[in-house]
Design an enzyme around this catalytic site. Structure first.
Site, PDB file in Angstrom:
ATOM      1  CB  THR A  19      -0.447   0.245   1.488  1.00 23.85           C
ATOM      2  OG1 THR A  19      -2.111  -0.770   1.185  1.00 23.85           O
ATOM      3  CG2 THR A  19      -1.738   1.563   1.482  1.00 23.85           C
ATOM      4  CG  ASP A  63      -1.563  -6.247  -2.381  1.00 21.78           C
ATOM      5  OD1 ASP A  63      -2.997  -5.701  -2.701  1.00 21.78           O
ATOM      6  OD2 ASP A  63      -1.511  -7.596  -1.288  1.00 21.78           O
ATOM      7  CB  SER A  65      -2.142 -10.655  -0.940  1.00 20.92           C
ATOM      8  OG  SER A  65      -3.035  -9.819  -0.888  1.00 20.92           O
ATOM      9  CB  THR A 171       0.195 -11.764  14.699  1.00 24.42           C
ATOM     10  OG1 THR A 171       1.119 -12.998  15.144  1.00 24.42           O
ATOM     11  CG2 THR A 171      -0.624 -12.359  14.143  1.00 24.42           C
ATOM     12  CB  THR A 282      -1.598 -21.753  21.036  1.00 23.88           C
ATOM     13  OG1 THR A 282      -2.957 -21.332  21.283  1.00 23.88           O
ATOM     14  CG2 THR A 282      -0.981 -20.882  21.278  1.00 23.88           C
TER      15      THR A 282
HETATM   16  N1  ASP Z   1      -2.656  -5.643   0.074  1.00 19.49           N
HETATM   17  C1  ASP Z   1      -1.504  -4.919   1.347  1.00 19.49           C
HETATM   18  C2  ASP Z   1      -0.685  -4.991   0.506  1.00 19.49           C
HETATM   19  O1  ASP Z   1      -0.613  -6.256   1.486  1.00 19.49           O
HETATM   20  C3  ASP Z   1      -2.420  -4.269   1.964  1.00 19.49           C
HETATM   21  C4  ASP Z   1      -0.686  -3.215   2.812  1.00 19.49           C
HETATM   22  O2  ASP Z   1       0.467  -2.400   2.019  1.00 19.49           O
HETATM   23  O3  ASP Z   1      -0.624  -2.795   3.720  1.00 19.49           O
HETATM   24  O4  ASP Z   1       0.259  -5.182  -0.002  1.00 19.49           O
END
Ligand code: ASP
Length: 348
Positions: A19, A63, A65, A171, A282
């Protein structure tokens, strides 16, 4: 290069995406990764910092993800190649998988003696209310901290919203708040207020352990299984019998508890017998696995589950990926997994 003076710390700023450098697509309004130069232009303050900054950007920023183990190896390799030239490294990364990447890098970089600080932001750098500037500027300052010509931070950290954490203890806990990360089982390494307060007793030290070793093998035939009331035999059976599976992170309840149904324990026993390693972690964000504390976890210990103690799922996953290629004996693997090797868990 942003500035150049000889005796100032040299920092390599690595942009992977996230982001922090994103812009809104004109047609869809969705955020997508943008180029690094745009990001740098928006933070003229970088020129005012007491360090020399060089930059490197992924050719195609992502990104997070879309993060993959191959990118972790790329980051580790980049740090290895530039290790002697720089005093510290700052990695700009999406927050979604930042804890996974910080954990993975902590295992790949053995005997690290310099700071590698992950950061990013919840809002893009171009947004008026952005959290990106503070995160980026303080991360660079943290990476530049020195005492007697030596870096103060000598580990993989994660800086977000005024706090520096040990990367493999974090986390992502919030998709909305600027305070997006937590480290429930280990205190902050530093806190940024009017002053930058370092929690010296909690910093990692590799003193006397030798030169940096950069590992380049990760086993990806592994999986995470999260238990839930009602999980069926068919579901568990199909996941645990995946062809070529080498390891499982089993997310159990509370202090490492699970169902005592016979089919459940039998399935686990069978795959452990086949040589697949199963780590008990856990589902709780804080606290530790203690197999044997309840009747519902005693059997797990008997059939050979490995205790993840107070490790995060993110760190357990990358520790598995890192240890499996080492071809350790069953006993050796268990011992190594249950021992703290990069500050990722409390050993006893
Ligand atoms: N979707 C974005 C990513 O992880 C979220 C972020 O950067 O905060 O690249």
């Amino acid at each position: 290069m942003i500035s150049m003076a000889t005796n100032l710390p040299h920092i390599l700023l690595i942009y992977t995406g996230g982001t922090i450098g994103m812009i809104k697509d004109a047609e869809t309004g969705a955020l997508r990764a943008f180029d690094f130069n745009n990001l740098l232009l928006r933070i003229p303050e970088l020129k005012l910092l007491d360090c020399n900054i060089e930059t490197f950007s992924f050719t195609k920023p992502i990104d997070s993800s879309n993060m993959q183990p191959k990118y972790w190896l790329e980051m580790a390799d980049l740090i290895a190649k530039n290790y002697n030239k720089f005093d510290g490294f700052v990695i700009l990364h999406g927050s979604d998988t930042m804890s996974y990447s910080a954990s993975a890098l902590s295992f790949l970089l053995e005997n690290l003696n310099k700071p590698v600080i992950f950061t990013g932001s919840q809002l893009p750098i171009g947004d008026l209310r952005t959290d990106a500037k503070e995160n980026l500027i303080t991360s660079i300052q943290v990476a530049s901290l020195q005492e007697n010509n030596e870096p103060i931070i000598k580990e993989v950290g994660l800086y977000f919203e005024y706090k520096l954490y040990r990367g493999n203890r974090t986390t992502k806990i919030n998709a909305e708040h600027f305070e997006a990360f937590a480290s429930l089982n280990y205190p902050e390494l530093a806190e940024s207020g009017v002053h930058l307060k370092i929690n010296d007793p909690y910093l990692y030290s590799n003193k006397g352990k030798g030169e940096l070793i950069v590992h380049s093998d990760l086993e990806t035939n592994i999986t995470i299984v999260k238990l839930f009331p009602g999980i069926t035999k068919a579901v568990l059976e199909s996941v645990l019998n995946i062809e070529g599976l080498k390891g499982v992170v089993l997310e159990t309840y509370g202090s490492g508890n699970c169902s005592t149904e016979l089919w459940f324990l039998k399935l686990l026993k069978e795959i452990i017998k086949k040589g697949i390693v199963v780590v008990n972690v856990t589902q709780c964000s804080g606290g530790s696995v203690a197999m044997g504390q309840y009747e519902t976890s005693e059997k797990l210990k008997k059939i050979g589950l490995i205790s993840g103690r107070d490790i995060t799922t993110e760190a357990a996953l990358s520790k598995l990926m890192y240890l499996l290629p080492k071809k350790l004996s069953k006993k050796g693997f268990k011992e190594m997994f249950q021992t703290e090797i990069r500050g990722e868990m409390t050993s006893s």
